[in-house]
Design a protein around this motif. Structure first.
Motif, short mmCIF file in Angstrom:
data_model
loop_
_atom_site.label_atom_id
_atom_site.label_comp_id
_atom_site.label_asym_id
_atom_site.label_seq_id
_atom_site.Cartn_x
_atom_site.Cartn_y
_atom_site.Cartn_z
N ASP A 160 -9.73 -4.60 -9.32
CA ASP A 160 -10.24 -4.24 -7.99
C ASP A 160 -10.04 -2.75 -7.69
O ASP A 160 -10.97 -1.97 -7.84
N ARG A 161 -8.87 -2.34 -7.28
CA ARG A 161 -8.61 -0.92 -7.01
C ARG A 161 -8.18 -0.27 -8.33
O ARG A 161 -7.01 -0.35 -8.71
N LEU A 196 -8.85 5.77 -2.10
CA LEU A 196 -9.35 4.57 -2.75
C LEU A 196 -10.67 4.83 -3.47
O LEU A 196 -11.63 5.30 -2.86
N GLN A 208 -9.88 -3.16 -17.54
CA GLN A 208 -10.27 -3.11 -16.13
C GLN A 208 -11.15 -4.31 -15.78
O GLN A 208 -12.02 -4.69 -16.56
N LYS A 249 -2.95 1.87 -1.54
CA LYS A 249 -3.81 2.80 -0.79
C LYS A 249 -3.27 4.22 -0.85
O LYS A 249 -4.03 5.19 -0.94
N ASP A 305 0.81 -1.22 0.00
CA ASP A 305 0.00 0.00 0.00
C ASP A 305 0.84 1.28 0.00
O ASP A 305 0.37 2.34 0.40
N SER A 349 -3.34 -3.77 -8.96
CA SER A 349 -4.33 -3.20 -8.05
C SER A 349 -3.59 -2.14 -7.24
O SER A 349 -2.64 -2.46 -6.51
N GLY A 351 -13.30 -5.63 -12.22
CA GLY A 351 -13.65 -5.38 -10.83
C GLY A 351 -15.03 -5.88 -10.52
O GLY A 351 -15.64 -6.63 -11.28
N ALA A 386 -12.65 2.63 -4.39
CA ALA A 386 -13.63 1.73 -3.77
C ALA A 386 -14.33 2.37 -2.58
O ALA A 386 -15.49 2.05 -2.30
N SER A 387 -13.65 3.28 -1.89
CA SER A 387 -14.28 3.98 -0.77
C SER A 387 -15.40 4.88 -1.28
O SER A 387 -16.49 4.95 -0.68
#
Length: 338
Positions: free
Chosen positions: A150-151, A193, A160, A128, A102, A125, A162, A195-196
């Motif tokens: 994913d990220r 991120l 991509q 962070k 990360d 991926s 995900g 994803a957040s």
């Protein structure tokens, strides 16, 4: 040290040309069946193994795919690796693993090394810490096959793979609301991120549809460390109107948060309930696991990422459209009894 058996040695013993041996080992129909059988029999007897180095020099390939991911110890990423290896190995590719831990600078260094030491493709991926992605764009601009999984950093045109995280958060929040929970907190991941942000949008959308209040006090971001999760969960518990349910960034965050609740004398799934992401296998061993988890299908993500790389690098499966592929798998809310 035993002598390495080569095609030339097999050819010498059978008194045929090396090119005939090579074709016979590839089961070329131009070579007679008896000759093919004789070559295979002698190759087995001598324990001949084809030289991948020679094969790669002829094809202009390395036979290596690289995976760069945050932490292999995380169950999610280890399952992604399993999916990649399943397909890559069946096509005689080796998978080289690299961990960014990360860290942005470490990720940059790894990708720089991979760019100078040829690999046939890279699956990435992002870390962070990563908030700038020119180092990723540079790889793509150089024509190095890259699949982001994913990220996935924003505003980069690339292959991509995900899972639809926004829908997963939406489904989980709606499910909690339909079960009668009115004060649903979000214990989210850090800002960088993507994803957040996906979780946040799905959570807000569901609250609005269910006509539940959107309260900043119920939304906390954590850096995914136990220390920060402890601090943010304690803040939620000490608030004037404590939440009755929590949507956690993933099962690891949920497990740390649940531990804080127990220390405060709260009963999990009675005084306060949890829903999370990842659907870790260890949940089956817990007496009081999260009520539900969003399954993100990491194995399938890995399988699809490897499939895309193979379609780019293997002329037999080349993509005729030659465009960037974007694959978003459907999440599944796994509901547990209790």
């Amino acid at each position: 040290m035993k002598e390495t058996i080569t095609i030339k040695e097999i050819a010498r013993r059978l008194r045929i040309s090396p090119s005939t041996v090579s074709r016979a080992l590839q089961d070329n129909p131009r070579i007679s069946q008896p000759t093919r059988e004789a070559v295979r029999a002698l190759a087995g007897e001598l324990k001949y193994f084809p030289s991948t180095t020679a094969r790669n020099l002829r094809s202009g390939k390395t036979g290596v795919f690289a995976m760069v991911l945050p932490e292999i110890r995380e169950n999610f990423f280890s399952e992604v690796v399993n999916g990649v290896e399943e397909l890559a190995f069946s096509h005689q590719y080796t998978v080289a693993l690299y961990q960014s831990h990360d860290l942005f600078e470490r990720e940059k260094q790894i990708l720089a090394v991979l760019a100078s030491n040829r690999v046939d493709g890279i699956m990435l991926s992002v870390a962070k810490e990563s908030q700038q992605f020119q180092h990723v764009q540079d790889l793509i601009d150089r024509g190095i096959p890259v699949v982001l999984f994913d990220r996935i950093p924003p505003k980069i045109e690339a292959h991509q793979v995900g899972c639809d995280i926004e829908k997963g958060a939406y489904d989980a929040t709606k499910w909690l609301a339909n079960r009668g929970f009115r004060r649903i907190a979000l214990l989210n991941g850090p800002h960088p991120l993507v994803a957040s942000e996906d979780r946040y949008r799905g959570y807000i959308k569901a609250l609005v549809e269910e006509q539940l209040p959107v309260e900043n006090a119920l939304i906390k971001r954590v850096d995914l460390t136990t220390e920060d999760i402890t601090e943010k969960m304690t803040q939620l518990l000490l608030s004037a109107n404590r939440p009755d349910a929590v949507l956690a960034f993933n099962d690891y965050v949920a497990l740390d948060a649940m531990q804080i609740c127990r220390r405060q004398g709260l009963r999990i799934n009675e005084d306060i309930s949890f829903v999370s992401f990842a659907n870790l296998p260890l949940n089956t061993y817990l007496e009081h696991p999260p009520l539900a988890s969003v399954e993100q299908h990491p194995y399938q993500i890995g399988l699809k990422a490897a499939e895309i790389l193979l379609s780019i690098t293997d002329p037999k499966t080349d993509d005729p459209d030659n465009g960037f592929q974007r694959v978003m798998l459907e999440p599944e809310l796994i509901i547990r009894k209790g």
